[in-house]
Design an enzyme around this catalytic site. Structure first.
Site, PDB file in Angstrom:
ATOM      1  N   GLU A  52       8.960   0.971 -55.432  1.00  0.00           N
ATOM      2  CA  GLU A  52       7.791   1.748 -55.844  1.00  0.00           C
ATOM      3  C   GLU A  52       6.876   0.906 -56.738  1.00  0.00           C
ATOM      4  OE1 GLU A  52      11.005   2.441 -56.069  1.00  0.00           O
ATOM      5  OE2 GLU A  52      11.429   4.585 -56.217  1.00  0.00           O
ATOM      6  N   ASP A 203      42.137 -21.231 -37.639  1.00  0.00           N
ATOM      7  CA  ASP A 203      40.728 -21.493 -37.287  1.00  0.00           C
ATOM      8  C   ASP A 203      39.963 -22.256 -38.361  1.00  0.00           C
ATOM      9  OD1 ASP A 203      41.420 -19.981 -35.147  1.00  0.00           O
ATOM     10  OD2 ASP A 203      40.149 -18.251 -35.624  1.00  0.00           O
ATOM     11  N   ARG A 210      25.263 -18.264 -42.833  1.00  0.00           N
ATOM     12  CA  ARG A 210      24.444 -19.475 -42.785  1.00  0.00           C
ATOM     13  C   ARG A 210      22.980 -19.183 -42.451  1.00  0.00           C
ATOM     14  NH1 ARG A 210      29.617 -20.571 -41.190  1.00  0.00           N
ATOM     15  NH2 ARG A 210      29.378 -20.515 -38.937  1.00  0.00           N
TER      16      ARG A 210
END
Ligand code: AOF
Ligand code: ZN
Length: 352
Positions: A52, A203, A210
């Site tokens: 606002e 992994d 990113r």
């Protein structure tokens, strides 16, 4: 009708703050006088000026007088002193004569008080314009501010026949780069990314966002046995520690001394409660095998289906063991979208 048109713009402005305002809401505001837009604003970053005030300052910068204008705002103006002063007071001071609001603020500190303040000062108030859209935009904020439990999203990459990996745990790649780009957008929206220890070790993911300008993420690892600590002590480097903050939930917190924060909690709901206490409003669960444990607490599912069929492999929700179709948890599909060579199904729990 034109109220909706201006509110639509306010919602679009609000969305620019995605991932930057958490755990506070995304808010957009548009000031209109004589059917002309004189100022626009949105909440840009957590703790910064409210939407606002940004709209008011924008109109002033452009040389407009604000008295008598209509303010369109996607969330009820605040009435309390937080990091910023109360917007309701500012609106009254500026002589804005009409305020159109999409949704009441679910924040118990505000919740109706902003509207009351405005009405008592003689401002005309209309509530509920594009309310559903506004609630959906801030679904994370709405849940967290009312429960102090983070909004839980589960993201999975599945084959067409519903596997998340082959029998030997290989999952690179079921979906293509386009889908993985979409995952970056999901990460942007959430404060924390959560996986199991096996995902970290197999992994070596970064678990960060990113996209340019994205905030740093909390990276949450569920590692009951402390395998990640053992792995590090053997001399392995893990990318997850490169940025952001890592939090581990484990039965063996002592193993993580000098590595990262670790809590002796392993029960899913207790983990969520702790994350909420830390101030985390949303968690994106990316680990396939932990997804089953959190399905009961999920607020949203993001299921990416890649064009592969395995026939046998690792199933994400085997833990459920549904025997009869009537026992199956219910969901309703929000949408289906093609993403590169994959498609994305988004679903909410409960049928509608
Ligand atoms: C925002 N941005 O544009 C609006 C908010 O600590 P504060 O002062 O930033 O207040 C945060 C609360 O203010 C928030 O939980 C919500 O209830 C209300 N409105 N917050 O961050 C905004 N309009
Ligand atoms: Zn405010």
């Amino acid at each position: 009708m034109s109220d909706e048109k201006f509110m639509k713009l306010a919602l679009r402005l609000a969305r620019k703050g995605e991932g930057l305002t958490n755990p506070n809401p995304m808010v957009g505001a548009v000031l209109v006088k004589d059917n002309k837009i004189i100022g626009t604003g949105w909440h840009k970053r957590f703790g910064d000026k409210h939407a606002e005030v940004n709209a008011i300052e924008d109109a002033k910068r452009k040389g407009y007088t604000i008295e008598g204008a209509t303010l369109y705002v996607t969330l009820e103006p605040c009435s309390h002193w937080g990091k910023q002063p109360p917007c309701a007071d500012r609106i009254i001071e500026e002589g804005i004569s009409r305020v159109v609001i999409a949704m009441v603020d679910p924040n118990p500190l505000v919740s109706g008080r902003g509207i009351k303040k405005l009405k008592e000062a003689g401002v005309e108030v209309k509530v509920g314009v594009l309310e559903e859209e506004a609630k959906k935009l801030n679904e994370i904020f709405v849940k967290y501010i009312t429960t102090k439990i983070p909004f839980v999203s589960i993201k999975l990459a599945l084959t067409l026949d519903g596997f998340i990996a082959t029998q030997n745990f290989k999952s690179k790649w079921i979906t293509d780069e386009k889908a993985r780009g979409e995952v970056q957008k999901l990460r942007r929206r959430h404060m924390a990314i959560m996986v199991g220890a096996n995902t970290i070790i197999q992994d070596n993911p970064r678990l960060d966002c990113r996209i340019k300008g994205c905030t740093e993420k909390f990276k949450v690892i569920l590692d009951s046995q402390g395998k990640v600590a053992d792995f590090i002590k053997k001399g392995h480097k893990l990318r997850v520690f490169e940025n952001g903050k890592v939090i581990v939930f484990t039965k063996r917190p002592e193993k993580f001394k000098g590595i990262c924060e670790a809590y002796p909690i392993t029960e899913p709901f207790e983990i969520l409660k702790k994350l909420g206490e830390i101030g985390i409003d949303s968690v994106l669960i990316e680990g396939g095998r932990i997804a089953g444990e959190f399905l009961n607490f999920a607020d949203k599912l993001y299921l990416f289906y890649g064009p592969k069929i395995f026939g046998r492999g690792i199933k994400p929700f085997e833990i459920l063991k549904v025997r009869d179709i009537n026992e199956a948890p219910k969901f309703h599909i929000e949408g289906i979208k093609r993403v590169g060579k994959s498609f994305l199904v988004t679903a909410y729990p409960g049928d509608r």
